[in-house]
Design a protein around this motif. Structure first.
Motif, PDB file in Angstrom:
ATOM      1  N   ASN A   1       1.377   6.812  -6.793  1.00 50.42           N
ATOM      2  CA  ASN A   1       0.368   7.817  -7.107  1.00 50.42           C
ATOM      3  C   ASN A   1       0.974   9.223  -7.101  1.00 50.42           C
ATOM      4  OD1 ASN A   1      -1.859   9.851  -5.771  1.00 50.42           O
ATOM      5  ND2 ASN A   1      -2.759   8.480  -7.290  1.00 50.42           N
TER       6      ASN A   1
ATOM      7  N   ARG B   1       0.825  -1.207   0.000  1.00 48.72           N
ATOM      8  CA  ARG B   1       0.000   0.000   0.000  1.00 48.72           C
ATOM      9  C   ARG B   1       0.866   1.268   0.000  1.00 48.72           C
ATOM     10  NH1 ARG B   1      -5.062  -0.723  -1.919  1.00 48.72           N
ATOM     11  NH2 ARG B   1      -6.091  -2.488  -0.945  1.00 48.72           N
TER      12      ARG B   1
ATOM     13  N   VAL C   1       4.881  12.653   2.245  1.00 52.69           N
ATOM     14  CA  VAL C   1       4.297  11.637   3.120  1.00 52.69           C
ATOM     15  C   VAL C   1       5.186  11.538   4.350  1.00 52.69           C
ATOM     16  CG1 VAL C   1       3.863   9.169   3.403  1.00 52.69           C
ATOM     17  CG2 VAL C   1       3.240  10.296   1.266  1.00 52.69           C
TER      18      VAL C   1
ATOM     19  N   VAL D   1      -0.262  13.003   4.979  1.00 56.04           N
ATOM     20  CA  VAL D   1       0.080  13.431   3.620  1.00 56.04           C
ATOM     21  C   VAL D   1      -0.209  14.920   3.508  1.00 56.04           C
ATOM     22  CG1 VAL D   1      -0.402  13.148   1.159  1.00 56.04           C
ATOM     23  CG2 VAL D   1      -0.519  11.172   2.676  1.00 56.04           C
TER      24      VAL D   1
ATOM     25  N   SER E   1      -4.829   7.766  -1.108  1.00 57.36           N
ATOM     26  CA  SER E   1      -3.478   7.814  -0.544  1.00 57.36           C
ATOM     27  C   SER E   1      -3.498   8.390   0.864  1.00 57.36           C
ATOM     28  CB  SER E   1      -2.560   8.651  -1.438  1.00 57.36           C
ATOM     29  OG  SER E   1      -2.388   8.040  -2.700  1.00 57.36           O
ATOM     30  N   LYS E   2      -4.239   9.462   1.052  1.00 59.53           N
ATOM     31  CA  LYS E   2      -4.350  10.085   2.374  1.00 59.53           C
ATOM     32  C   LYS E   2      -4.932   9.108   3.384  1.00 59.53           C
ATOM     33  CE  LYS E   2      -6.223  14.267   4.593  1.00 59.53           C
ATOM     34  NZ  LYS E   2      -7.099  13.652   5.607  1.00 59.53           N
TER      35      LYS E   2
ATOM     36  N   GLN F   1       1.907   1.836  -3.407  1.00 62.18           N
ATOM     37  CA  GLN F   1       0.776   2.390  -4.155  1.00 62.18           C
ATOM     38  C   GLN F   1       0.698   3.902  -3.965  1.00 62.18           C
ATOM     39  OE1 GLN F   1      -2.995   0.600  -3.119  1.00 62.18           O
ATOM     40  NE2 GLN F   1      -4.185   2.344  -3.863  1.00 62.18           N
ATOM     41  N   VAL F   2       0.884   4.362  -2.735  1.00 64.36           N
ATOM     42  CA  VAL F   2       0.817   5.792  -2.443  1.00 64.36           C
ATOM     43  C   VAL F   2       1.935   6.548  -3.148  1.00 64.36           C
ATOM     44  CG1 VAL F   2       1.048   7.528  -0.620  1.00 64.36           C
ATOM     45  CG2 VAL F   2      -0.362   5.493  -0.241  1.00 64.36           C
TER      46      VAL F   2
END
Length: 207
Positions: free
Chosen positions: A92, A85, A187, A173, A162-163, A88-89
């Motif tokens: 993005n 994850r 982040v 974030v 994402s947040k 993933q953030v």
């Protein structure tokens, strides 16, 4: 043949956009229903950052943009996160920076140590975020300009998701922006102290 290749490229691009949309909607549903499960583990953030940059180099190249990863500070950089994850953030943030960067301008990625906090920064040299849009930037389906978003792709869910993911890892974030000079998304996650076994013997304190 060229004509068939063009049609296949269009179909492939549309399929990729549909996959992204479906995945974002599934993540949104999981977060809303409380079904989002995270596999938290102590992980080397510097290694994850390097992997994310390497994985997005092809995407950046296709947009005429170079990714630059600043060497991290010496030492271990550990955090208790879900590695997939977290990747993933960061992906993005990198993809957003690439899409809004001018061609031939680099996107810089860096890991900064701030005491008990690890901060990952992704800086572009794009137009910056309009003042009137900043208050709703992390909301669902938010996009600064609908026509521009359609041209660049995106669902308007990436930053919202994402947040939510980073907050579930105990982090945050945010962004810093200057109109005409670019934007830095960051982040921040709590750092975890490295065990003594992970520190070279010559760096360990003597009794």
């Amino acid at each position: 043949p060229p004509r068939a290749r063009k049609l296949m490229t269009i179909a492939s691009d549309n399929c990729e956009r549909l996959i992204l949309l479906v995945n974002d909607l599934l993540d949104l549903e999981k977060m809303g229903s409380g079904a989002m499960k995270l596999a938290l583990a102590t992980t080397d953030v510097a290694c994850l950052l390097e992997q994310a940059v390497r994985a997005n180099e092809g995407f950046a190249c296709a947009h005429g943009v170079t990714l630059r990863l600043r060497p991290p500070p010496a030492g271990a950089h550990l955090a208790r996160i879900d590695a997939d994850r977290f990747h993933q953030v960061i992906t993005n943030l990198i993809s957003n920076a690439v899409k809004y960067s001018p061609r031939d301008k680099p996107v810089e990625v860096a890991l900064v140590c701030r005491g008990v906090v690890l901060r990952i920064e992704v800086r572009d040299q794009g137009p910056g975020i309009p003042v009137e849009f900043r208050c709703e930037f992390f909301q669902e389906f938010s996009q600064a300009d609908a026509s521009d978003a359609r041209a660049k792709g995106g669902t308007g869910l990436g930053l919202f998701i994402s947040k939510g993911l980073i907050e579930r890892m105990g982090g945050s974030v945010g962004y810093e922006t200057v109109l005409g000079s670019g934007t830095t998304f960051f982040v921040e996650v709590p750092a975890v102290a490295a065990p003594a076994s992970a520190i070279p013997a010559q760096l360990q304190a003597t009794p």
